[in-house]
Motif scaffolding. Sequence first.
Motif, PDB file in Angstrom:
ATOM      1  N   PRO A   3       0.823  -1.218   0.000  1.00 61.79           N
ATOM      2  CA  PRO A   3       0.000   0.000   0.000  1.00 61.79           C
ATOM      3  C   PRO A   3       0.856   1.268   0.000  1.00 61.79           C
ATOM      4  CG  PRO A   3      -0.781  -1.564   1.653  1.00 61.79           C
ATOM      5  CD  PRO A   3       0.480  -2.108   1.091  1.00 61.79           C
ATOM      6  N   PHE A   4       1.929   1.209   0.798  1.00 57.16           N
ATOM      7  CA  PHE A   4       2.808   2.384   0.899  1.00 57.16           C
ATOM      8  C   PHE A   4       3.402   2.757  -0.459  1.00 57.16           C
ATOM      9  CE2 PHE A   4       7.227   3.846   1.270  1.00 57.16           C
ATOM     10  CZ  PHE A   4       6.983   5.092   1.817  1.00 57.16           C
ATOM     11  N   THR A   5       3.935   1.744  -1.127  1.00 56.23           N
ATOM     12  CA  THR A   5       4.552   1.970  -2.439  1.00 56.23           C
ATOM     13  C   THR A   5       3.532   2.540  -3.415  1.00 56.23           C
ATOM     14  OG1 THR A   5       5.775  -0.058  -1.962  1.00 56.23           O
ATOM     15  CG2 THR A   5       6.038   0.901  -4.157  1.00 56.23           C
ATOM     16  N   LYS A   6       2.335   1.979  -3.354  1.00 56.07           N
ATOM     17  CA  LYS A   6       1.271   2.430  -4.247  1.00 56.07           C
ATOM     18  C   LYS A   6       0.889   3.876  -3.950  1.00 56.07           C
ATOM     19  CE  LYS A   6      -2.744   0.784  -3.488  1.00 56.07           C
ATOM     20  NZ  LYS A   6      -3.858  -0.179  -3.385  1.00 56.07           N
ATOM     21  N   GLU A   7       0.865   4.201  -2.660  1.00 55.00           N
ATOM     22  CA  GLU A   7       0.526   5.557  -2.243  1.00 55.00           C
ATOM     23  C   GLU A   7       1.533   6.566  -2.785  1.00 55.00           C
ATOM     24  OE1 GLU A   7      -2.362   6.474   0.042  1.00 55.00           O
ATOM     25  OE2 GLU A   7      -2.660   4.784  -1.313  1.00 55.00           O
ATOM     26  N   VAL A   8       2.800   6.192  -2.667  1.00 56.64           N
ATOM     27  CA  VAL A   8       3.872   7.067  -3.131  1.00 56.64           C
ATOM     28  C   VAL A   8       3.715   7.381  -4.624  1.00 56.64           C
ATOM     29  CG1 VAL A   8       6.367   7.291  -3.464  1.00 56.64           C
ATOM     30  CG2 VAL A   8       5.472   6.179  -1.415  1.00 56.64           C
ATOM     31  N   ILE A   9       3.481   6.346  -5.386  1.00 58.41           N
ATOM     32  CA  ILE A   9       3.309   6.510  -6.827  1.00 58.41           C
ATOM     33  C   ILE A   9       2.088   7.375  -7.133  1.00 58.41           C
ATOM     34  CG2 ILE A   9       2.990   5.293  -9.003  1.00 58.41           C
ATOM     35  CD1 ILE A   9       4.103   2.808  -7.619  1.00 58.41           C
ATOM     36  N   THR A  10       1.008   7.088  -6.393  1.00 56.40           N
ATOM     37  CA  THR A  10      -0.232   7.837  -6.588  1.00 56.40           C
ATOM     38  C   THR A  10      -0.031   9.321  -6.295  1.00 56.40           C
ATOM     39  OG1 THR A  10      -1.434   5.876  -5.832  1.00 56.40           O
ATOM     40  CG2 THR A  10      -2.677   7.923  -6.010  1.00 56.40           C
ATOM     41  N   ILE A  11       0.711   9.584  -5.231  1.00 60.88           N
ATOM     42  CA  ILE A  11       0.974  10.968  -4.831  1.00 60.88           C
ATOM     43  C   ILE A  11       1.795  11.698  -5.898  1.00 60.88           C
ATOM     44  CG2 ILE A  11       2.185  12.415  -3.171  1.00 60.88           C
ATOM     45  CD1 ILE A  11       1.567  10.294  -1.056  1.00 60.88           C
ATOM     46  N   ILE A  12       2.840  11.044  -6.348  1.00 60.01           N
ATOM     47  CA  ILE A  12       3.713  11.644  -7.356  1.00 60.01           C
ATOM     48  C   ILE A  12       2.948  11.909  -8.647  1.00 60.01           C
ATOM     49  CG2 ILE A  12       5.755  11.259  -8.774  1.00 60.01           C
ATOM     50  CD1 ILE A  12       6.855   9.524  -6.546  1.00 60.01           C
ATOM     51  N   SER A  22       8.660  17.578  -1.607  1.00 61.67           N
ATOM     52  CA  SER A  22       9.920  17.078  -1.052  1.00 61.67           C
ATOM     53  C   SER A  22       9.755  15.614  -0.656  1.00 61.67           C
ATOM     54  CB  SER A  22      10.303  17.918   0.161  1.00 61.67           C
ATOM     55  OG  SER A  22       9.246  17.948   1.094  1.00 61.67           O
ATOM     56  N   TYR A  23      10.832  14.906  -0.566  1.00 61.11           N
ATOM     57  CA  TYR A  23      10.789  13.481  -0.223  1.00 61.11           C
ATOM     58  C   TYR A  23      10.103  13.232   1.117  1.00 61.11           C
ATOM     59  CZ  TYR A  23      13.944  12.700  -4.083  1.00 61.11           C
ATOM     60  OH  TYR A  23      14.487  12.633  -5.329  1.00 61.11           O
ATOM     61  N   GLY A  24      10.492  14.051   2.086  1.00 60.73           N
ATOM     62  CA  GLY A  24       9.920  13.899   3.419  1.00 60.73           C
ATOM     63  C   GLY A  24       8.418  14.105   3.416  1.00 60.73           C
ATOM     64  N   GLN A  25       7.972  15.055   2.591  1.00 63.54           N
ATOM     65  CA  GLN A  25       6.547  15.344   2.546  1.00 63.54           C
ATOM     66  C   GLN A  25       5.773  14.211   1.885  1.00 63.54           C
ATOM     67  OE1 GLN A  25       5.595  18.990   0.568  1.00 63.54           O
ATOM     68  NE2 GLN A  25       3.755  19.310   1.808  1.00 63.54           N
ATOM     69  N   ILE A  26       6.337  13.663   0.842  1.00 62.50           N
ATOM     70  CA  ILE A  26       5.698  12.541   0.152  1.00 62.50           C
ATOM     71  C   ILE A  26       5.614  11.323   1.069  1.00 62.50           C
ATOM     72  CG2 ILE A  26       5.917  10.917  -1.761  1.00 62.50           C
ATOM     73  CD1 ILE A  26       7.327  13.075  -3.325  1.00 62.50           C
ATOM     74  N   ALA A  27       6.733  11.058   1.729  1.00 57.96           N
ATOM     75  CA  ALA A  27       6.778   9.919   2.649  1.00 57.96           C
ATOM     76  C   ALA A  27       5.768  10.113   3.775  1.00 57.96           C
ATOM     77  CB  ALA A  27       8.190   9.774   3.209  1.00 57.96           C
ATOM     78  N   LYS A  28       5.669  11.346   4.233  1.00 59.13           N
ATOM     79  CA  LYS A  28       4.744  11.675   5.315  1.00 59.13           C
ATOM     80  C   LYS A  28       3.306  11.514   4.838  1.00 59.13           C
ATOM     81  CE  LYS A  28       5.511  15.654   6.816  1.00 59.13           C
ATOM     82  NZ  LYS A  28       5.372  17.105   7.002  1.00 59.13           N
ATOM     83  N   ALA A  29       3.060  11.970   3.631  1.00 56.25           N
ATOM     84  CA  ALA A  29       1.716  11.887   3.051  1.00 56.25           C
ATOM     85  C   ALA A  29       1.357  10.432   2.741  1.00 56.25           C
ATOM     86  CB  ALA A  29       1.656  12.737   1.790  1.00 56.25           C
ATOM     87  N   ALA A  30       2.390   9.652   2.477  1.00 54.16           N
ATOM     88  CA  ALA A  30       2.178   8.235   2.151  1.00 54.16           C
ATOM     89  C   ALA A  30       1.883   7.432   3.419  1.00 54.16           C
ATOM     90  CB  ALA A  30       3.397   7.684   1.435  1.00 54.16           C
ATOM     91  N   GLY A  31       2.287   8.020   4.550  1.00 50.45           N
ATOM     92  CA  GLY A  31       2.010   7.356   5.818  1.00 50.45           C
ATOM     93  C   GLY A  31       3.275   6.983   6.565  1.00 50.45           C
ATOM     94  N   ASN A  32       4.420   7.327   6.021  1.00 51.81           N
ATOM     95  CA  ASN A  32       5.693   7.026   6.683  1.00 51.81           C
ATOM     96  C   ASN A  32       6.699   8.173   6.553  1.00 51.81           C
ATOM     97  OD1 ASN A  32       4.551   4.299   6.725  1.00 51.81           O
ATOM     98  ND2 ASN A  32       6.615   3.682   7.236  1.00 51.81           N
ATOM     99  N   PRO A  33       6.693   9.074   7.517  1.00 52.08           N
ATOM    100  CA  PRO A  33       7.593  10.234   7.503  1.00 52.08           C
ATOM    101  C   PRO A  33       9.053   9.843   7.650  1.00 52.08           C
ATOM    102  CG  PRO A  33       6.443  10.074   9.609  1.00 52.08           C
ATOM    103  CD  PRO A  33       5.870   9.021   8.705  1.00 52.08           C
TER     104      PRO A  33
END
Length: 104
Positions: A3-12, A22-33
Amino acid sequence: MQPFTKEVITIIKGIPEGQVMSYGQIAKAAGNPRAARQVARILHSMSRKENLPWHRVVNAKGEIVVGGEEAIFTQRSTLEEEGVQVQDGKVSLSRYRYNFDESE
DNA sequence: GCTGTGACGCCAT
DNA sequence: AATGGCGCCACAG
């Protein structure tokens, strides 16, 4: 695919033109800061086959720092094509930072 | 010292 | 052999 990987792709892929994250923001938005680095890794892994706009993704400083000047020039030019004002190889994160939290 | 940020891989199927 | 998934630890302010 996790799910996390999918979220990251979806966000991008959900980043509009003229916006950067920023990377930190994407990771945070994906659920893992804490997975900021992983985001970059997954980003590259997926971009191998997919057409992910990874050039819209920069670090927290807004500086385009990759392992190649040509890559920087390409990404920088692409960002300007999107409508992002690139100043000295850097973008105004304060202005182009995509508010994923508000868009959500 | 704590918290945030960090870009091109390695291992398994 | 190639592609997909992994969710950290170390450095700097």
